[in-house]
Write a protein that holds these residues in place. Sequence first.
Motif, PDB file in Angstrom:
ATOM      1  N   ARG A   1       0.652  -0.999  -0.398  1.00  0.00           N
ATOM      2  CA  ARG A   1      -0.147   0.620   0.079  1.00  0.00           C
ATOM      3  C   ARG A   1       0.785   0.656   0.268  1.00  0.00           C
ATOM      4  N   TRP A   2       2.276   1.229   0.033  1.00  0.00           N
ATOM      5  CA  TRP A   2       3.415   2.607   0.361  1.00  0.00           C
ATOM      6  C   TRP A   2       3.614   2.259  -1.058  1.00  0.00           C
ATOM      7  N   VAL A   3       3.218   3.001  -2.202  1.00  0.00           N
ATOM      8  CA  VAL A   3       3.497   3.698  -2.691  1.00  0.00           C
ATOM      9  C   VAL A   3       4.670   4.909  -2.911  1.00  0.00           C
ATOM     10  N   ALA A   4       5.579   5.504  -3.387  1.00  0.00           N
ATOM     11  CA  ALA A   4       6.250   7.002  -3.800  1.00  0.00           C
ATOM     12  C   ALA A   4       6.201   7.107  -2.293  1.00  0.00           C
ATOM     13  N   GLY A   5       6.250   6.250  -1.700  1.00  0.00           N
ATOM     14  CA  GLY A   5       6.613   7.379  -0.017  1.00  0.00           C
ATOM     15  C   GLY A   5       5.712   7.856   0.323  1.00  0.00           C
TER      16      GLY A   5
END
Length: 366
Positions: free
Chosen positions: A256-260
């Motif tokens: 779920r954590w994408v691009a920070g």
Amino acid sequence: MVDATLAAVAQLLERRTGMEVALVDPQDLGGSGRTLVMRVRVGHNNFTLPRTVVVKQLLAADATEVDLGEAFAREAAAYKFATALPVESRPGPTLLASDPAAGILVLSDLGLGETMTELLTRTPARRAGTVLSAWGQALGRMHAGTVGREGDLSALARREHTDARHDPVGCEAARAAERVPTRLAEHGVTAAVPDAALRRGLGMFTGGQCRAFSPSDVGPDNALVVGGAVRFLDYEWAGFRDAGLDIAYALLTYPRWVAGGIDDGLNSALIEAWRSEVARIWPRLDDDRTLARHITTAALVWLTLATYWCLPDGPDAHDAGFDAGHLHALTDWSGRQLADRWHALAEAEPEFADFARGAAAVVAAL
């Protein structure tokens, strides 16, 4: 080992085609500790076969390991089932040949691609919803395209000398539902166990109102994106289950954590894309509350199973041949990551809140 496997596969394909087969340039594609998976090129311009094939061989780690015959039989039956589907409904590779004695499956090569994990990791947050929508649509097409075909899989399983109605994953989930509340109570969790919801969730393995074909692990590492299309791999514990289990599994396991950052809208992108494909088959899912309750009930069962495997006094019995590592998307979490998912479930479903918060506290502490 590789040379022996290639020789066995060449003989298998020669019997199938009636022509000499040469297999060259093996490429390791990874695999679990008990599987050998590789891509090989078909030499001698054999026009009856594709240029490359994928070979999967189930291996016993040692002489004392449990019999893997059921796992192979289930996977072979599942691939035969998927291969017989119309092209537009096939969820993954097709089966070209199999050898039960050697534990070998020869599959069509989907081509070079990347897993959903890899794709999401490099995708900016603003575009992640599009990627997740493609994943949800692929899940939905698989489910909608296999509704009502359970008898076909059962017949193929009988030919492989196994019973498609027996679901080792469901049996493991039932053990978890029985033992996790007791073990959490031993660690001080006194919240009421959502017994009715757990029973509903376990019923999704054996029945359910949205029954369709499920590979069992539809997590991001088993979702391969090739040419913009999403395909599903690894049918070792495939069977017919309530499709809510698959969409809940995907929601729990994607990075779920994408691009920070994290965007709660990503869950909606995955769910709505899936619903757009299946609501015509199961109109009850058009109701938002019914859909949400269906998914959270499935999530309760998956998190209970993950907690069962997480506890230090964890599993003490498995079905013959069952390997918890197969569902590695549920076993790779730290205690904190599992606790975070319990907290999210508590926020999504008030009925589960007390138990979920207690479970989160225990697994985080452990």
